[in-house]
Design an enzyme around this catalytic site. Structure first.
Site, PDB file in Angstrom:
ATOM      1  N   ILE A  14     -10.955  47.980  -8.691  1.00  0.00           N
ATOM      2  CA  ILE A  14     -12.114  48.841  -8.511  1.00  0.00           C
ATOM      3  C   ILE A  14     -12.267  49.703  -9.750  1.00  0.00           C
ATOM      4  O   ILE A  14     -11.335  50.412 -10.143  1.00  0.00           O
ATOM      5  CB  ILE A  14     -11.955  49.728  -7.256  1.00  0.00           C
ATOM      6  CG1 ILE A  14     -11.630  48.863  -6.023  1.00  0.00           C
ATOM      7  CG2 ILE A  14     -13.208  50.543  -7.035  1.00  0.00           C
ATOM      8  CD1 ILE A  14     -12.687  47.838  -5.674  1.00  0.00           C
ATOM      9  N   LYS A  15     -13.432  49.646 -10.369  1.00  0.00           N
ATOM     10  CA  LYS A  15     -13.677  50.418 -11.586  1.00  0.00           C
ATOM     11  C   LYS A  15     -14.092  51.837 -11.222  1.00  0.00           C
ATOM     12  O   LYS A  15     -15.044  52.054 -10.474  1.00  0.00           O
ATOM     13  CB  LYS A  15     -14.752  49.750 -12.439  1.00  0.00           C
ATOM     14  CG  LYS A  15     -14.319  48.418 -13.028  1.00  0.00           C
ATOM     15  CD  LYS A  15     -15.384  47.792 -13.900  1.00  0.00           C
ATOM     16  CE  LYS A  15     -15.469  48.472 -15.250  1.00  0.00           C
ATOM     17  NZ  LYS A  15     -16.398  47.749 -16.162  1.00  0.00           N
ATOM     18  N   VAL A  16     -13.367  52.803 -11.771  1.00  0.00           N
ATOM     19  CA  VAL A  16     -13.616  54.225 -11.534  1.00  0.00           C
ATOM     20  C   VAL A  16     -13.735  54.904 -12.893  1.00  0.00           C
ATOM     21  O   VAL A  16     -12.871  54.703 -13.756  1.00  0.00           O
ATOM     22  CB  VAL A  16     -12.462  54.859 -10.724  1.00  0.00           C
ATOM     23  CG1 VAL A  16     -12.662  56.361 -10.592  1.00  0.00           C
ATOM     24  CG2 VAL A  16     -12.345  54.201  -9.357  1.00  0.00           C
ATOM     25  N   ILE A  41     -14.919  45.358 -10.085  1.00  0.00           N
ATOM     26  CA  ILE A  41     -16.228  45.768  -9.586  1.00  0.00           C
ATOM     27  C   ILE A  41     -16.284  47.290  -9.607  1.00  0.00           C
ATOM     28  O   ILE A  41     -15.306  47.963  -9.273  1.00  0.00           O
ATOM     29  CB  ILE A  41     -16.492  45.228  -8.167  1.00  0.00           C
ATOM     30  CG1 ILE A  41     -17.857  45.699  -7.657  1.00  0.00           C
ATOM     31  CG2 ILE A  41     -15.388  45.602  -7.207  1.00  0.00           C
ATOM     32  CD1 ILE A  41     -18.264  45.098  -6.321  1.00  0.00           C
TER      33      ILE A  41
END
Length: 543
Positions: free
Chosen positions: A135-137, A104
């Site tokens: 977690i998409k960064v 996400i």
């Protein structure tokens, strides 16, 4: 066993670049897990289509009432991610935490805000409270220090929007530094995971545009694969040596390169090009729906990437020699464009949430949803109960022909409309390339030849949107009345007209009559061997 299982045996995991509530709850996602899919990625564009373009979430909107857009977004998106993660938990457990992840994205509006990215990532990871969440960064300059901090706190990270080896190297080093920080307070590093999403097809799209004005068109379609090959070689270097081995002794896992944007944009390239050529150990390939179907049908599974690394280096040097700098201007422009595209999709998603909330929930002044008269309410309620009890909506999304009739004939091959928006979205670059080709070829008019369903939608679009300046005008012929055929024949110049023959079955007699008439017309105006250049078809595969 499927080709996806064979890929896994080669060391490459296949993840699915798609998520939608009905897809998860209907059992379709579980079917893909059974076929060998080992993770899911999501992004604001995917959620914008899912939430804004379907009724999957209407019950949730009614439950949430007039909550804020932020609250609705969190409720809808976190629920979808959590449900998918729970489906993939057995994969996570079976692989010892190697796979089974669902990703996400932090708000794309924070792409240039390090502290904001860290705070949003912490919030999402804590709210979902599952070990198989990533977690998409974004791998922007502001994102790199955020990655190091988050890994140092034990938060799994999917680094996104990487387009060059220098960009990749920065995030790989941030991952290693983050693990070192985590190791100061934790003895076991095996439960910290990360992937680095290296985008592929967009690089070819950008490089091919620049190559069109050089004397090296033979390099078209080679930049993206070469770029990924060189990045993988750097991955092998970074995750070796004494510094890395000290972390491995504590259970550290490599940050696997993840090949993203692997749907083929140019129709001249094979549909599994960015899968077949990039198979290597310790990698992930995230597949959009159309590419997944192609891989399952005819994709390669043997190791292929490492053998081409030296050639990849040479190709990048040749590209640089003709002014096509993948590591420089192209990579930066693509990263900037990617940030903007996701930010625009995020803003559009919020707009869809607000619009749907306001349409479904009455406001103080009485505006909002229109309810039926009391006399109709009982019948409506009974119908809704029956639909719900029969799971009609879920069964339609699962392509259950029995919703319509006992016999699957004439039903199972007519449900493409369920996912047509997602498939078309994957083909936007291909469509735009085709439009450019026909404009450059000198066509000024299009005539669509079809009957009924093959012609009504194009006619609606033509009347609604008109013709943009410099583009082909569109006329639709769906009448065999001689006067109608003659009127279009008189209005067009056959030498500058493209004819679209539209017949689902490939055998509609009226459409074939149109085709023969206009083929003869073009053959009279031009040399007969060139007549075929003026015709394209829309039809079932193999018709």
């Amino acid at each position: 066993m499927t080709r996806l299982h064979d890929l896994a045996a080669s060391g490459q995991s296949a993840w699915f670049d798609f998520i939608r509530r009905s897809f998860t709850r209907s059992g379709e996602l579980q079917k893909l897990i059974d076929l060998g899919i080992r993770g899911v990625t999501s992004n604001p564009s995917i959620f914008e289509k899912a939430i804004g373009g379907s009724d999957d979430y209407d019950d949730a909107f009614l439950r949430l009432g007039r909550a804020s857009a932020d609250a609705i977004y969190d409720d809808l998106v976190l629920a979808d991610i959590a449900e998918a993660a729970d489906l993939f938990r057995p994969v996570y457990d079976a692989t010892g935490g190697v796979d089974g992840y669902v990703s996400i994205e932090v708000s794309p509006l924070l792409a240039h805000d390090t502290e904001g990215t860290i705070a949003d990532a912490r919030r999402l990871f804590d709210a979902l409270d599952r070990p198989n969440i990533m977690i998409k960064v974004p791998g922007t300059p502001a994102g790199v220090p955020a990655i190091e901090t988050l890994i140092g706190e034990g938060i799994n990270v999917n680094v996104t929007l990487l387009f060059s080896t220098p960009q990749y190297e920065q995030v790989a080093l941030a991952y290693i530094a983050g693990l070192e920080a985590y190791a100061d307070t934790h003895a076991d590093l095996s439960r910290v995971a990360s992937v680095a999403s290296f985008f592929v097809s967009r690089v070819d799209t950008a490089a091919d545009k620049q190559l069109a004005s050089t004397d090296r068109p033979d390099l078209a379609g080679k930049a993206a694969i070469a770029n990924a090959q060189v990045a993988y070689a750097r991955f092998l270097e970074l995750f070796s040596g004494p510094r890395w081995e000290a972390l491995v002794a504590k259970g550290a896992r490599v940050q696997r390169p993840l090949w993203a944007s692997t749907g083929t944009k140019n129709p001249a390239y094979p549909d599994t090009l960015y899968v077949d050529t990039l198979i290597a150990p310790d990698t992930v390939n995230t597949l959009p729906p159309a590419t997944l179907d192609a891989v399952l049908d005819h994709g390669a599974t043997a190791l292929s990437l490492e053998a081409g690394i030296q050639q990849g280096r040479e190709i990048l040097l040749e590209l640089r020699g003709v002014g096509v700098d993948v590591d420089g201007d192209i990579a930066q422009a693509l990263q900037d464009d990617g940030v903007k595209l996701f930010a625009d999709a995020f803003a559009s998603l919020y707009g869809s949430i607000v619009a749907k909330r306001d349409a479904m929930m009455p406001t103080a002044d009485g505006a909002g949803v229109l309810l039926p008269e009391a006399a109709q309410q009982e019948a409506l309620d009974a119908a809704l109960v029956e639909l719900d009890a029969s799971n009609v909506v879920r069964r339609i999304w699962a392509t259950d022909h029995k919703v319509f009739q006992p016999d699957p004939a004439e039903v199972t091959n007519r449900l493409g409309w369920l996912r047509v928006m997602d498939e078309v979205a994957d083909s936007v670059d291909e469509i735009e390339a085709f439009v450019t080709t026909v404009r450059q070829a000198g066509y000024t008019h299009t005539v669509l030849l079809g009957m009924g369903g093959s012609s009504l939608a194009p006619e609606l679009f033509a009347k609604t949107f008109g013709v943009a300046e410099g583009f082909l005008s569109l006329e639709v012929l769906d009448s065999t009345a001689p006067a109608a055929v003659q009127a279009i024949s008189d209005r067009i110049n056959p030498a500058t007209t493209l004819f679209v023959v539209s017949t689902k079955s490939g055998g509609t007699v009226e459409t074939f009559s149109f085709l023969k008439h206009f083929y003869n017309l073009v053959s009279e105006a031009l040399p007969r061997e060139r007549a075929g250049d003026h015709f394209v078809a829309i039809t079932d595969a193999g018709s």
